[in-house]
Motif scaffolding. Structure first.
Motif, PDB file in Angstrom:
ATOM      1  N   ASN A   9     -19.095  10.862  38.450  1.00 27.14           N
ATOM      2  CA  ASN A   9     -18.262  10.732  37.249  1.00 27.14           C
ATOM      3  C   ASN A   9     -16.809  11.118  37.520  1.00 27.14           C
ATOM      4  N   ARG A  11     -12.995  11.383  37.992  1.00 30.53           N
ATOM      5  CA  ARG A  11     -11.825  10.755  37.384  1.00 30.53           C
ATOM      6  C   ARG A  11     -10.599  11.550  37.786  1.00 30.53           C
ATOM      7  N   SER A 167     -10.697  14.359  29.240  1.00 28.46           N
ATOM      8  CA  SER A 167     -11.137  13.025  29.652  1.00 28.46           C
ATOM      9  C   SER A 167     -12.502  12.719  29.058  1.00 28.46           C
ATOM     10  N   VAL A 171     -18.286   7.513  31.988  1.00 25.71           N
ATOM     11  CA  VAL A 171     -17.685   6.697  33.031  1.00 25.71           C
ATOM     12  C   VAL A 171     -18.506   5.425  33.116  1.00 25.71           C
ATOM     13  N   HIS A 173     -20.074   2.828  35.076  1.00 21.32           N
ATOM     14  CA  HIS A 173     -20.454   2.681  36.480  1.00 21.32           C
ATOM     15  C   HIS A 173     -20.549   1.197  36.820  1.00 21.32           C
TER      16      HIS A 173
END
Length: 183
Positions: A9, A11, A167, A171, A173
């Protein structure tokens, strides 16, 4: 945070503020970088921490380099402002040596792995960052200021601090199939 969760995950955070990592947190980040894969145990990396007045010096350096490169006023201003995107920048340099079994490219990749490990160590401790490169990594004036030898390479500037924005934990994928094959 679980290591696998952190990795899948991952970022970058480009909006960073105080505080920057310090003390044991910063030492953990450096230690993580030094655990990067290292064929031949050459430790082909150097870490230069830029913070406080160092950001002012880096700003002046980048402004001067931008003027020397005859960039336009907007690009010169952007170069001068860039060190203030985060309270700390770690310049990661591939400190390459001639070696019969470990080619230069492998030493550069090892230093790149150090950057990734450092960013993940920062995130695991509640900080974050963004790995930036660009033309300054090859600029002769910048390389000289960071004591790079001809065979060395600046692999990037790791901007670190506390994320200003929370954030998303989601995420997306990508489908891995187009990137994977079997032999």
């Amino acid at each position: 945070m679980d290591a696998l969760e952190l990795l899948v995950n991952r970022r970058s955070a480009s909006r960073l503020t105080e505080p920057a990592p310090s003390g044991e947190s910063l030492q953990n980040i450096i230690r993580a970088g030094m655990r990067a894969p290292d064929h031949g145990t050459l430790q082909p990396w150097r870490f230069v921490i830029v913070e406080n007045e160092g950001r002012d010096r880096l700003s002046a350096l980048l402004e001067e380099a931008a003027r020397e490169a005859q960039l336009d006023d907007k690009a010169i201003d952007k170069a001068a402002r860039s060190p203030f995107r985060a309270p700390m920048i770690i310049t990661v340099i591939a400190h390459c040596e001639e070696h019969p079994k470990v080619p230069r490219w492998e030493q550069v990749v090892s230093a790149g792995c150090a950057v990734m490990a450092m960013q993940m160590a920062a995130a695991a401790q509640g900080f974050n960052g963004i790995w930036r490169s660009g033309p300054w990594t090859d600029n002769a004036r910048v390389r000289s200021a960071f004591n790079c030898r001809e065979q060395d390479a600046i692999v990037g500037f790791l901007y670190l601090g506390t994320p200003q924005l929370k954030s998303s934990t989601t995420v997306i994928h990508p489908d891995t199939a187009p990137f994977v094959s079997y032999f």
